[in-house]
Motif scaffolding. Structure first.
Motif, PDB file in Angstrom:
ATOM      1  N   LEU A   1       1.025  -1.568   0.149  1.00  0.00           N
ATOM      2  CA  LEU A   1       0.157   0.423  -0.276  1.00  0.00           C
ATOM      3  C   LEU A   1       0.677   1.340   0.123  1.00  0.00           C
ATOM      4  CD1 LEU A   1      -2.831  -1.259   2.201  1.00  0.00           C
ATOM      5  CD2 LEU A   1      -2.892  -0.495   0.056  1.00  0.00           C
ATOM      6  N   ARG A   2       2.139   1.630   1.033  1.00  0.00           N
ATOM      7  CA  ARG A   2       2.778   2.152   0.792  1.00  0.00           C
ATOM      8  C   ARG A   2       3.257   2.516  -0.590  1.00  0.00           C
ATOM      9  NH1 ARG A   2       4.723   0.486   5.319  1.00  0.00           N
ATOM     10  NH2 ARG A   2       6.499  -0.636   4.998  1.00  0.00           N
ATOM     11  N   PHE A   3       3.710   1.567  -1.438  1.00  0.00           N
ATOM     12  CA  PHE A   3       4.479   1.867  -2.368  1.00  0.00           C
ATOM     13  C   PHE A   3       3.523   1.823  -3.819  1.00  0.00           C
ATOM     14  CE2 PHE A   3       4.605   0.348  -7.077  1.00  0.00           C
ATOM     15  CZ  PHE A   3       6.393   0.674  -7.202  1.00  0.00           C
ATOM     16  N   GLU A   4       1.973   2.094  -3.476  1.00  0.00           N
ATOM     17  CA  GLU A   4       0.625   1.891  -4.588  1.00  0.00           C
ATOM     18  C   GLU A   4       0.726   3.493  -4.239  1.00  0.00           C
ATOM     19  OE1 GLU A   4      -3.475   0.219  -4.741  1.00  0.00           O
ATOM     20  OE2 GLU A   4      -3.951   1.318  -3.646  1.00  0.00           O
ATOM     21  N   ARG A   5       0.763   3.867  -2.898  1.00  0.00           N
ATOM     22  CA  ARG A   5       0.228   5.524  -2.650  1.00  0.00           C
ATOM     23  C   ARG A   5       1.273   6.338  -3.262  1.00  0.00           C
ATOM     24  NH1 ARG A   5      -1.605   3.657   2.646  1.00  0.00           N
ATOM     25  NH2 ARG A   5       0.503   4.093   3.486  1.00  0.00           N
ATOM     26  N   HIS A   6       2.861   6.015  -3.293  1.00  0.00           N
ATOM     27  CA  HIS A   6       3.715   6.598  -3.532  1.00  0.00           C
ATOM     28  C   HIS A   6       4.065   7.073  -4.983  1.00  0.00           C
ATOM     29  CE1 HIS A   6       7.364   8.034  -4.528  1.00  0.00           C
ATOM     30  NE2 HIS A   6       7.756   7.335  -5.124  1.00  0.00           N
ATOM     31  N   ALA A   7       3.642   6.037  -5.980  1.00  0.00           N
ATOM     32  CA  ALA A   7       3.433   5.868  -7.534  1.00  0.00           C
ATOM     33  C   ALA A   7       2.440   6.246  -7.612  1.00  0.00           C
ATOM     34  CB  ALA A   7       2.861   3.905  -7.583  1.00  0.00           C
TER      35      ALA A   7
END
Length: 257
Positions: free
Chosen positions: A223-229
């Protein structure tokens, strides 16, 4: 010029790679894997290539490793085998890769298909990991990718018995996304590739990366990666173009910026 592959630029954005060792059911030799890795490196470096379709013949996508070559090799030096570098290159390919599978996809052929992001299978396709019948086991990601694709029970059955599954079983298990008539398999894969190639390249790349993260990390990290992307994409010109095109009821023109 590759000797074991045919490469076609179908149209801007879409590249078709066809394995061409029909006399050996496209068995994967060191030469073939090396040429495939080289072609994927070319596609990776080409900003105009936005999706790649990989296929074989109507009879076989790839029927595994070349047994004759395997018998002649000294397995003691397996970790130094140049094929390992080729597999790593295939694994690292970051653009959308679609496999169009007809006929046999066995052993290394099944492992190669599983490197694709999307698998389109003909009704006659057969997927299997028969290495156990030779006293060995899958060695190019077969145990790891297969379990993630079809679950523990099906993966155990396929790997420990060496028995293949058909296209419909593969679809029900989640290994392939669609099953078509064999004569339409490549055409359908190219249609999907064209659709992807028309999308914003940065969004496609990050969306693919986010989906792959879901397989390899915990939910919170994913989820952290998704939000960053998502945040990164919000600042791109392609995002502005996509919204403008929607509001103006026209097709967007994406530049990858």
């Amino acid at each position: 010029m590759p000797l074991t592959l045919a490469v076609e630029l179908i149209e801007p954005g879409v590249r078709l790679i066809t394995l061409q060792r029909p006399q050996a059911l496209n068995a994967l030799t060191t030469e073939l894997l090396g040429e495939l890795a080289a072609e994927l490196n070319i596609a990776q470096a080409d900003p105009d290539t936005r999706a790649v379709v990989l296929t074989g013949s109507r009879k076989a996508f790839a029927a595994g490793a070349d047994i004759k070559e395997m018998a002649e090799r000294n397995l003691v030096g397996i970790l130094d085998d140049p094929r390992q570098a080729s597999w790593q290159t295939i694994t690292r390919f970051s653009k959308p890769l679609i496999a169009a599978v007809n006929g046999f996809a066995l052993g290394g052929g099944c492992e190669l298909a599983m490197h694709a992001d999307i698998i389109i299978a003909g009704e006659d396709a057969r997927f299997g990991q028969p290495e156990i019948n030779l006293g060995i086991m899958p060695g190019a990601g077969g145990t790891q990718r297969l379990l993630r694709a079809v679950g523990k029970s099906m993966a155990m059955q396929m790997v420990l018995t060496g028995e293949p599954i058909d296209a419909r079983q593969a679809q029900r298990a989640g290994l392939v996304s669609e099953v078509t008539q064999p004569e339409f398999t490549v055409e359908r894969a190219l249609h999907i590739a064209r659709s992807i190639a028309a999308k914003a390249p940065l969004a496609v790349r990050l969306a693919k990366e986010a989906l792959l993260k879901a397989m390899d990390t915990d939910l919170a990290s994913g989820l952290r990666f998704e939000r960053h992307a998502f945040t990164v994409l919000a600042g791109t010109r392609d995002r502005d173009e996509g919204i403008a095109a929607f509001q103006e009821k026209r097709s967007p023109t994406y530049t990858g910026q």
